[in-house]
Design a protein around this motif. Sequence first.
Motif, PDB file in Angstrom:
ATOM      1  N   GLN A 213       0.900  -1.219  -0.269  1.00  0.00           N
ATOM      2  CA  GLN A 213       0.075  -0.055   0.066  1.00  0.00           C
ATOM      3  C   GLN A 213       0.873   1.322   0.015  1.00  0.00           C
ATOM      4  O   GLN A 213       2.024   1.185   0.721  1.00  0.00           O
ATOM      5  N   PHE A 214       0.357   2.264  -0.627  1.00  0.00           N
ATOM      6  CA  PHE A 214       1.188   3.471  -0.838  1.00  0.00           C
ATOM      7  C   PHE A 214       0.287   4.685  -0.319  1.00  0.00           C
ATOM      8  O   PHE A 214      -0.892   5.031  -0.851  1.00  0.00           O
ATOM      9  N   PRO A 215       0.516   5.083   0.768  1.00  0.00           N
ATOM     10  CA  PRO A 215      -0.230   6.327   1.322  1.00  0.00           C
ATOM     11  C   PRO A 215      -0.273   7.422   0.564  1.00  0.00           C
ATOM     12  O   PRO A 215       0.641   7.742  -0.307  1.00  0.00           O
ATOM     13  N   THR A 216      -1.746   8.155   0.285  1.00  0.00           N
ATOM     14  CA  THR A 216      -1.553   9.142  -0.628  1.00  0.00           C
ATOM     15  C   THR A 216      -1.749  10.511   0.091  1.00  0.00           C
ATOM     16  O   THR A 216      -1.335  11.741  -0.446  1.00  0.00           O
TER      17      THR A 216
ATOM     18  N   TYR B 144     -12.283  -7.228 -14.087  1.00  0.00           N
ATOM     19  CA  TYR B 144     -13.439  -6.926 -13.248  1.00  0.00           C
ATOM     20  C   TYR B 144     -13.183  -5.577 -12.441  1.00  0.00           C
ATOM     21  O   TYR B 144     -12.137  -5.124 -12.385  1.00  0.00           O
ATOM     22  N   PHE B 145     -14.324  -4.787 -11.891  1.00  0.00           N
ATOM     23  CA  PHE B 145     -14.108  -3.946 -11.253  1.00  0.00           C
ATOM     24  C   PHE B 145     -15.030  -4.126  -9.881  1.00  0.00           C
ATOM     25  O   PHE B 145     -16.100  -4.925  -9.756  1.00  0.00           O
ATOM     26  N   GLY B 146     -14.663  -3.319  -8.742  1.00  0.00           N
ATOM     27  CA  GLY B 146     -15.421  -3.712  -7.423  1.00  0.00           C
ATOM     28  C   GLY B 146     -15.377  -2.673  -6.663  1.00  0.00           C
ATOM     29  O   GLY B 146     -14.947  -1.404  -6.831  1.00  0.00           O
ATOM     30  N   TYR B 147     -15.956  -2.835  -5.408  1.00  0.00           N
ATOM     31  CA  TYR B 147     -16.288  -1.739  -4.607  1.00  0.00           C
ATOM     32  C   TYR B 147     -16.602  -2.235  -3.172  1.00  0.00           C
ATOM     33  O   TYR B 147     -17.190  -3.543  -3.074  1.00  0.00           O
ATOM     34  N   GLY B 148     -16.007  -1.805  -2.071  1.00  0.00           N
ATOM     35  CA  GLY B 148     -16.262  -2.094  -0.804  1.00  0.00           C
ATOM     36  C   GLY B 148     -16.712  -1.271   0.146  1.00  0.00           C
ATOM     37  O   GLY B 148     -16.433   0.041  -0.212  1.00  0.00           O
ATOM     38  N   LEU B 149     -17.275  -1.654   1.318  1.00  0.00           N
ATOM     39  CA  LEU B 149     -17.740  -0.472   2.128  1.00  0.00           C
ATOM     40  C   LEU B 149     -17.785  -1.272   3.613  1.00  0.00           C
ATOM     41  O   LEU B 149     -18.278  -2.182   3.740  1.00  0.00           O
ATOM     42  N   GLY B 150     -17.234  -0.594   4.635  1.00  0.00           N
ATOM     43  CA  GLY B 150     -17.032  -1.215   6.028  1.00  0.00           C
ATOM     44  C   GLY B 150     -16.822  -0.153   7.235  1.00  0.00           C
ATOM     45  O   GLY B 150     -16.564   0.981   7.050  1.00  0.00           O
ATOM     46  N   LEU B 151     -16.299  -0.995   8.068  1.00  0.00           N
ATOM     47  CA  LEU B 151     -15.753  -0.194   9.323  1.00  0.00           C
ATOM     48  C   LEU B 151     -14.287  -0.507   9.465  1.00  0.00           C
ATOM     49  O   LEU B 151     -13.999  -1.554   9.127  1.00  0.00           O
ATOM     50  N   GLN B 152     -13.652   0.612   9.786  1.00  0.00           N
ATOM     51  CA  GLN B 152     -12.322   0.507   9.950  1.00  0.00           C
ATOM     52  C   GLN B 152     -11.687   0.977  11.160  1.00  0.00           C
ATOM     53  O   GLN B 152     -12.080   2.249  11.505  1.00  0.00           O
TER      54      GLN B 152
ATOM     55  N   GLU C  94      -5.185  -7.183  -8.173  1.00  0.00           N
ATOM     56  CA  GLU C  94      -5.880  -5.950  -8.080  1.00  0.00           C
ATOM     57  C   GLU C  94      -5.171  -4.804  -7.791  1.00  0.00           C
ATOM     58  O   GLU C  94      -4.080  -4.847  -7.144  1.00  0.00           O
ATOM     59  N   ALA C  95      -5.585  -3.560  -8.367  1.00  0.00           N
ATOM     60  CA  ALA C  95      -5.166  -2.298  -7.854  1.00  0.00           C
ATOM     61  C   ALA C  95      -6.557  -1.668  -7.112  1.00  0.00           C
ATOM     62  O   ALA C  95      -7.501  -1.654  -7.617  1.00  0.00           O
ATOM     63  N   SER C  96      -6.058  -1.044  -6.112  1.00  0.00           N
ATOM     64  CA  SER C  96      -7.390  -0.484  -5.408  1.00  0.00           C
ATOM     65  C   SER C  96      -7.060   0.911  -4.642  1.00  0.00           C
ATOM     66  O   SER C  96      -5.928   1.174  -4.455  1.00  0.00           O
ATOM     67  N   LEU C  97      -7.991   1.575  -4.387  1.00  0.00           N
ATOM     68  CA  LEU C  97      -7.902   2.954  -3.820  1.00  0.00           C
ATOM     69  C   LEU C  97      -8.748   2.863  -2.484  1.00  0.00           C
ATOM     70  O   LEU C  97      -9.843   2.526  -2.782  1.00  0.00           O
ATOM     71  N   ARG C  98      -8.205   2.963  -1.365  1.00  0.00           N
ATOM     72  CA  ARG C  98      -8.833   2.746  -0.032  1.00  0.00           C
ATOM     73  C   ARG C  98      -9.078   4.395   0.403  1.00  0.00           C
ATOM     74  O   ARG C  98      -8.022   4.973   0.355  1.00  0.00           O
ATOM     75  N   LEU C  99     -10.348   4.637   0.896  1.00  0.00           N
ATOM     76  CA  LEU C  99     -10.691   5.923   1.246  1.00  0.00           C
ATOM     77  C   LEU C  99     -11.333   5.886   2.665  1.00  0.00           C
ATOM     78  O   LEU C  99     -12.093   4.935   2.945  1.00  0.00           O
TER      79      LEU C  99
ATOM     80  N   SER D  45      -4.803   5.391   0.902  1.00  0.00           N
ATOM     81  CA  SER D  45      -3.643   4.674   0.355  1.00  0.00           C
ATOM     82  C   SER D  45      -4.275   4.207  -1.090  1.00  0.00           C
ATOM     83  O   SER D  45      -5.478   3.638  -1.499  1.00  0.00           O
ATOM     84  N   LEU D  46      -3.163   3.896  -2.082  1.00  0.00           N
ATOM     85  CA  LEU D  46      -3.171   3.215  -3.411  1.00  0.00           C
ATOM     86  C   LEU D  46      -2.659   1.590  -2.962  1.00  0.00           C
ATOM     87  O   LEU D  46      -1.498   1.608  -2.212  1.00  0.00           O
ATOM     88  N   ASN D  47      -3.242   0.485  -3.455  1.00  0.00           N
ATOM     89  CA  ASN D  47      -2.784  -0.549  -3.280  1.00  0.00           C
ATOM     90  C   ASN D  47      -2.562  -1.396  -4.399  1.00  0.00           C
ATOM     91  O   ASN D  47      -3.219  -1.325  -5.290  1.00  0.00           O
ATOM     92  N   LEU D  48      -1.548  -2.330  -4.351  1.00  0.00           N
ATOM     93  CA  LEU D  48      -1.273  -3.349  -5.529  1.00  0.00           C
ATOM     94  C   LEU D  48      -1.207  -4.440  -4.813  1.00  0.00           C
ATOM     95  O   LEU D  48      -0.356  -4.830  -4.038  1.00  0.00           O
ATOM     96  N   LEU D  49      -2.262  -5.322  -5.160  1.00  0.00           N
ATOM     97  CA  LEU D  49      -2.348  -6.606  -4.547  1.00  0.00           C
ATOM     98  C   LEU D  49      -2.295  -7.822  -5.244  1.00  0.00           C
ATOM     99  O   LEU D  49      -2.744  -7.748  -6.636  1.00  0.00           O
ATOM    100  N   VAL D  50      -1.999  -8.870  -4.997  1.00  0.00           N
ATOM    101  CA  VAL D  50      -2.109 -10.264  -5.627  1.00  0.00           C
ATOM    102  C   VAL D  50      -3.213 -11.088  -4.799  1.00  0.00           C
ATOM    103  O   VAL D  50      -3.155 -11.146  -3.427  1.00  0.00           O
ATOM    104  N   GLY D  51      -3.756 -12.080  -5.345  1.00  0.00           N
ATOM    105  CA  GLY D  51      -4.774 -12.814  -4.495  1.00  0.00           C
ATOM    106  C   GLY D  51      -4.692 -14.349  -4.842  1.00  0.00           C
ATOM    107  O   GLY D  51      -4.406 -14.648  -5.971  1.00  0.00           O
ATOM    108  N   TYR D  52      -5.354 -15.142  -4.015  1.00  0.00           N
ATOM    109  CA  TYR D  52      -5.486 -16.514  -4.349  1.00  0.00           C
ATOM    110  C   TYR D  52      -6.711 -17.144  -3.697  1.00  0.00           C
ATOM    111  O   TYR D  52      -7.133 -16.740  -2.381  1.00  0.00           O
ATOM    112  N   ARG D  53      -7.702 -17.586  -4.365  1.00  0.00           N
ATOM    113  CA  ARG D  53      -8.818 -18.225  -4.038  1.00  0.00           C
ATOM    114  C   ARG D  53      -8.615 -19.676  -3.847  1.00  0.00           C
ATOM    115  O   ARG D  53      -8.079 -20.551  -4.295  1.00  0.00           O
ATOM    116  N   PHE D  54      -8.881 -20.289  -2.412  1.00  0.00           N
ATOM    117  CA  PHE D  54      -8.448 -21.642  -1.907  1.00  0.00           C
ATOM    118  C   PHE D  54      -9.292 -22.667  -2.409  1.00  0.00           C
ATOM    119  O   PHE D  54     -10.492 -22.311  -2.864  1.00  0.00           O
TER     120      PHE D  54
END
Length: 200
Positions: A44-47, A120-128, A175-180, A191-200
């Motif tokens: 993650q790269f803080p903005t 694909y594109f995505g969006y998330g919302l939650g508590l942090q 994935e590349a993502s922007l967390r707000l 932050s801006l994030n560059l991620l790799v993922g794996y589905r088990f």
Amino acid sequence: MTSARLSLMAQVKKFAAAALLVSASALVSAQSPTSSIYARLGVQFPTGSEARDSVARSGFFGAVGYNLKNRAFVSPLASPSVEVFFGNVRGDGNEINQFGLQYVERVPFGNATSTGTGAYFGYGLGLQVTNVDIRTTIPGQGGSGGGISILDARRTVIAGELIVGYRFTPQIFAEASLRLSQNVSGVNTNSLNLLVGYRF
């Protein structure tokens, strides 16, 4: 070479190592069916300028999620999931941590499917929950000795994430993502994030 650049190179090396590990795991279990559990991790790269200048220009972000079987709330084409996540940026004795829970939907582009390959594109919302620990040296003026400014704050905030990703196989994705999220005592923790993922 500056410590910030060395830190960035270290994070990039960790990202590359994670990508290789995920790829190797996929080759071993390519024939096994995927489950509903997945993980994603990376850099993650803080903005925010204060986070970059007082803490570090890069850090770690990871999440473990569970794909839900029910229909998504926002888009009928989306693959919904819930996930727990953790982020950490550390440097010069200062630190910013984030951890929490969020709901995520990933919507395939064009001919891509929610369980197969493609973009694909995505969006998330939650508590942090965000912890900010920053100590700044204040230079002396007019003969005074100066001092240290201490910011040690914690805040539970509403946070969101915007995602663009690609599934290379039903198991491997990137994935590349922007967390707000809301500021913590005036500190921007996005932050801006560059991620790799794996589905088990």
